[in-house]
Design an enzyme around this catalytic site. Structure first.
Site, mmCIF file in Angstrom:
data_model
loop_
_atom_site.group_PDB
_atom_site.id
_atom_site.type_symbol
_atom_site.label_atom_id
_atom_site.label_comp_id
_atom_site.label_asym_id
_atom_site.label_seq_id
_atom_site.Cartn_x
_atom_site.Cartn_y
_atom_site.Cartn_z
ATOM 1 N N TYR A 1 16.277 -7.685 -19.323
ATOM 2 C CA TYR A 1 15.246 -6.645 -19.418
ATOM 3 C C TYR A 1 15.706 -5.407 -18.657
ATOM 4 C CZ TYR A 1 12.315 -10.346 -21.205
ATOM 5 O OH TYR A 1 11.800 -11.353 -21.961
ATOM 6 N N ASN B 1 4.893 -5.776 -28.933
ATOM 7 C CA ASN B 1 5.599 -5.601 -30.193
ATOM 8 C C ASN B 1 5.549 -6.873 -31.043
ATOM 9 O OD1 ASN B 1 7.384 -5.030 -32.229
ATOM 10 N ND2 ASN B 1 9.123 -5.683 -31.032
ATOM 11 N N CYS C 1 14.063 -9.758 -30.305
ATOM 12 C CA CYS C 1 13.650 -9.693 -28.899
ATOM 13 C C CYS C 1 13.975 -11.000 -28.171
ATOM 14 C CB CYS C 1 12.156 -9.387 -28.811
ATOM 15 S SG CYS C 1 11.175 -10.321 -29.982
ATOM 16 N N HIS C 2 14.333 -12.028 -28.915
ATOM 17 C CA HIS C 2 14.657 -13.310 -28.258
ATOM 18 C C HIS C 2 16.022 -13.213 -27.564
ATOM 19 C CE1 HIS C 2 16.449 -13.652 -32.319
ATOM 20 N NE2 HIS C 2 17.433 -14.207 -31.636
ATOM 21 N N GLU D 1 22.388 -19.605 -31.675
ATOM 22 C CA GLU D 1 23.390 -18.545 -31.775
ATOM 23 C C GLU D 1 24.560 -18.777 -30.827
ATOM 24 O OE1 GLU D 1 21.549 -14.806 -31.432
ATOM 25 O OE2 GLU D 1 20.237 -15.109 -33.131
#
Length: 86
Positions: free
Chosen positions: A24, A47, A54-55, A81
């Site tokens: 962040y 959002n 955003c993950h 991922e």
DNA sequence: CGTATGACGTGCA
DNA sequence: GTGCACGCCATAC
């Protein structure tokens, strides 16, 4: 027209490549205010744009932080991922 | 304009 | 390593 902090954050987060994660604080810094990490979390929370990965935004301490769809989902996405979270 | 909120970060015990 | 308190910024009302 000046992009709001939210626009910058969303754009930056949306540019995060796969296999890469930003904190962040880092996102806030890229957005223009390294001390606005609070606002970053606030913006992502409000959002509901699923087009934004955003993950891929996590805490500086390696924590997931949170996710609109559930922290479990976020951890699953990151692990999927190739990013292993605590 | 002032207050309240929030997916944080850092410092200290 | 863990828990608590403070500060910090942007947004919403």
């Amino acid at each position: 027209m000046k992009k709001s902090f939210q626009e910058k954050v969303l754009e930056i987060v949306g540019k995060i490549p796969i296999g890469k994660v930003l904190t962040y604080k880092k996102v806030a810094k890229e957005a223009g205010n390294p001390k606005a990490y609070r606002a970053v979390g606030n913006i992502l929370h409000k959002n509901h744009n699923l087009k934004i990965p955003c993950h891929r935004v996590i805490c500086s301490n390696g924590e997931i932080g949170g996710y609109n769809r559930g922290e479990k989902e976020k951890r699953k996405l990151l692990t999927r991922e190739g990013i292993i979270i605590k």
